[in-house]
Scaffold this motif. Structure first.
Motif, short mmCIF file in Angstrom:
data_model
loop_
_atom_site.label_atom_id
_atom_site.label_comp_id
_atom_site.label_asym_id
_atom_site.label_seq_id
_atom_site.Cartn_x
_atom_site.Cartn_y
_atom_site.Cartn_z
N TRP A 41 -48.86 -0.34 23.50
CA TRP A 41 -49.90 -0.57 22.63
C TRP A 41 -50.80 -1.58 22.99
N LYS A 58 -43.29 9.58 13.30
CA LYS A 58 -42.53 8.42 12.90
C LYS A 58 -41.29 8.57 12.18
N ARG A 65 -49.31 -5.52 18.00
CA ARG A 65 -47.90 -5.50 17.49
C ARG A 65 -47.06 -5.86 18.74
N HIS A 72 -47.64 -8.97 9.12
CA HIS A 72 -46.43 -8.28 8.96
C HIS A 72 -45.36 -9.31 9.08
N VAL A 99 -52.70 3.30 21.09
CA VAL A 99 -53.25 4.36 20.20
C VAL A 99 -54.28 4.07 19.67
N ASN A 100 -54.72 2.89 19.14
CA ASN A 100 -56.13 2.44 18.58
C ASN A 100 -56.97 2.38 19.90
#
Ligand code: GCU
Length: 657
Positions: free
Chosen positions: A127, A340, A141, A505, A182-183
């Motif tokens: 990512w 997922k 992340r 998170h 992916v973004n």
């Protein structure tokens, strides 16, 4: 490499192999890689057998084109070992099997073992962003520094780290890497076009390790990059644009792997804007990659991320199943629907996604998260292989039916989000290297035992001189073996999930997501907690499972304790199968979890002077943070539930109500 930890592949001569003769036969770039590895391990390498038959080599590697190219057989006789591979990649994997054997004292073990990858597709997703995101940093992340691929707004000039990464991944059997998030933001979208020459340089570093490069692409690329006013999958100009773009990609990178797509998910563009569905969207890209033998990994992570928390009819857990299963049978052969492991989002405990078993006419991949977004962010030591073992073993149609590992094996395989960055230890927390190692090993052989993988990783990683310090090995094993359960015990209880600080998170915030648009609620009130996902009175999610699981999850009599609050809303006084009440279970596990972290801290402290100083210090510091954080989790969660329920701890421990 200078200053960079070698992970599980120590540089230099390998005890057992060094000084010996190796015969590595055949002509292929991957065999050149094997020969270079054997030389680096200290072996004398020959490419053809001596004509007089003198001197039988200790190691002989050859290709017989039988079986799959990646498979191989190893035969030892106590003094020598022969590897016969199906193809050049099998020879490479066979070499690294010898390295593992050498580290675990089994180099020339008598007998023959056969090795075939159980998952046909084994991909790591990065990512990584080209640019540094103001909130997320460079790696979304990511908990291990910046990207190993990109720096200063472009592909790095020095890609030696990527080369080393490829070596590490080949050693555990990974054969594909998607290099970007992916973004797909505006800058990263251009990797597909403007940056192709630079992307090709990354591919060139991975190629000697048998690894194919993939790109995450934006569904809106025809607009963003192509100047069209639409990205409608049924528009002839859009189709032509993707075909031409794919042709250019493969012209630049002949072994390019394919595209990863996050569409209509958390704000990413997708086919819904044109009234089309996800089969239309995925098949558009399939058509473009088909001629080149490429793949399209199409993610099933599609849900309403702008939910009104007052709306009790919408259940995020249902979303992937509701969107995708009606499309079963419509996806082209090149499409892999990537799911997922749980229906929500990589929580420490979720039921296994029912989508994995609900699309028999589709190639379905299991997606895991090696990066520890919701499992301590590589500040907490959490060995995830036991969780993955449970997912791979889950038999959607009941005991005796094929487990998840078999369902994905010949179709979509297995994918995971990588935990690697430009940190000197690669993974931030040195012990998080075990997760990357275990992911690769399980993707290769989904039947492996997590404890055995852990021992193998320890043996490869914690060498001192020419041997392994058995006490160090025992302490590291003990520290990591049950660390997943420990993390579960001091965070969100009984499968309810989240309770994390919104956005980052990390760390506890029991109500952090309770009134948010993200669909992640626990519904705690003064009487009870949990999400009613039953068919009878709840959202009906339990009904997405085939028998026997729908009945198992539907009933309070049979739902497993660890998933109770995922499926049911119950009073705090509800009695678990364990005999404890929900509220007492919350108190007990939170005290026990924080205590277990104290024990981890003490265990590691005992290794001072016995492991590499830099590794020792980094792990010590991370464990100190884990200890602080675990106590914070314990106290916030316990206090929250004492205040809500008014029910005191049966054992009278300190809770801050
Ligand atoms: C999680 C994560 C996001 C990520 C998303 C995904 O929600 O927090 O950062 O983009 O998963 O898997 O697409």
């Amino acid at each position: 490499m200078n200053g960079v930890h070698p992970m599980w592949l120590r540089p230099g001569p390998i005890p057992g192999l060094a000084g010996g003769d190796a015969l590595i036969e055949g002509d292929d770039p991957l065999l050149d890689t094997v020969r270079a590895e054997a030389r680096a391990a200290g072996m004398h390498v020959a490419e053809a057998a001596a004509s007089d038959g003198a001197l039988a080599p200790q190691v002989r590697i050859s290709i017989d084109r039988a079986g799959t190219p990646a498979g191989f057989a190893v035969t030892g006789d106590g003094e020598r070992t022969v590897v016969v591979a199906g193809g050049a990649s099998g020879a490479l994997y066979g070499w690294f099997e010898l390295v593992r054997r050498a580290a675990t004292g089994r180099l020339h073990e008598p007998g023959t073992t056969r090795h075939e990858p159980t998952q046909a597709v084994r991909i790591l997703d990065h990512w990584d962003n080209v640019d540094v995101h103001p909130v997320m940093g460079q790696v979304e992340r990511g908990y291990a520094g910046g990207s190993i691929f990109f720096d200063a707004g472009r592909v790095r000039d020095d890609l030696s780290r990527v080369h080393e990464y490829g070596r590490l991944l080949a050693s555990i059997g990974i054969d594909r890497v998607a290099i970007n998030n992916v973004n797909v933001h505006a800058r990263e979208a251009r990797l597909l076009t403007d940056d192709l020459a630079d992307v090709a340089r990354i591919a060139a570093e991975l190629r000697p390790w048998g690894i194919r490069l993939h790109l995450s692409v934006s569904f809106a690329s025809p607009i963003v990059l192509g100047g069209l006013e639409t990205s409608d999958p049924l528009d002839a100009r859009v189709r032509a644009w993707w075909r031409e773009t794919a042709d250019r990609v493969w012209a630049a990178i002949p072994d390019f792997g394919g595209f990863v797509v996050k569409a209509d998910s958390e704000g990413q563009p997708g086919p819904f804007a044109y009234g089309r569905d996800h089969a239309d969207g995925a098949n558009l890209l399939a058509e473009a990659v088909a001629l080149h033998g490429g793949l399209v990994h199409w993610r099933a992570f599609v849900y309403n991320h702008a939910q009104d928390w007052r709306d009790r009819t919408t259940d995020r857990a249902r979303a992937a199943f509701d969107h995708f299963t009606p499309l079963d049978g419509r996806f082209a052969d090149q499409v892999i629907v990537q799911v997922k492991h749980g229906p929500m989002d990589f929580q420490v405990r979720e039921p296994v996604s029912p989508v994995l078993a609900a699309m028999p006419r589709t190639r379905v991949a299991l997606e895991l998260q090696v990066t520890q977004e919701y499992t301590g962010q590589q500040r907490h030591a959490v060995y995830l292989a036991p969780m993955w073992r449970e997912v791979l073993d889950f038999a959607p149609f009941g005991a005796g039916s094929p487990p998840v590992a078999d369902l994905t094996a010949t179709g979509g395989g297995i994918a995971a989000v990588s935990n690697v960055g430009d940190d000197a230890f690669w993974t931030g927390h040195p012990l998080a290297q075990a997760n990357l190692y275990a992911f690769g090993r399980l993707a290769w052989d989904a039947t492996l035992d997590p404890a055995a993988i852990l021992d193998e990783w320890i043996a490869l990683t914690f060498w001192s001189g020419a041997s392994l310090d058995r006490e160090v090995a025992a302490v590291v094993h003990e520290l990591l073996d049950a660390s997943w359960q420990t993390y579960e015990s001091y965070t969100a209880p009984l499968g309810v999930g989240f309770m994390v600080t919104p956005g980052t998170h990390y760390g506890p915030s029991v109500d952090g997501y309770e009134y948010s648009p993200w669909g992640t609620y626990h519904f705690a009130d003064r009487d009870g907690i949990g999400v009613d996902r039953t068919v009878a009175t709840g959202t009906g999610y339990a009904g997405q499972y085939p028998p026997p699981w729908r009945e198992t999850y539907e009933s309070l009599d049979t739902v497993p304790d660890e998933l109770l609050l995922f499926f049911h809303h119950v009073p705090y006084t509800h009695r678990l199968h364990s005999g404890s009440t929900v509220i007492q279970h919350i108190y007990d596990t939170h005290f026990a979890g924080a205590d277990a972290v104290d024990a981890m801290v003490a265990a590691w402290a005992s290794l001072e002077g016995r492991v590499d100083d830099a590794v020792f210090a980094r792990v010590r510091d991370r464990l100190a943070e884990q200890q602080r954080s675990a106590r914070e989790w314990r106290d916030q969660v316990n206090t929250y539930f004492l205040r809500k329920s008014g029910i005191p701890d049966g054992r009278g421990r300190a809770i801050f109500a």
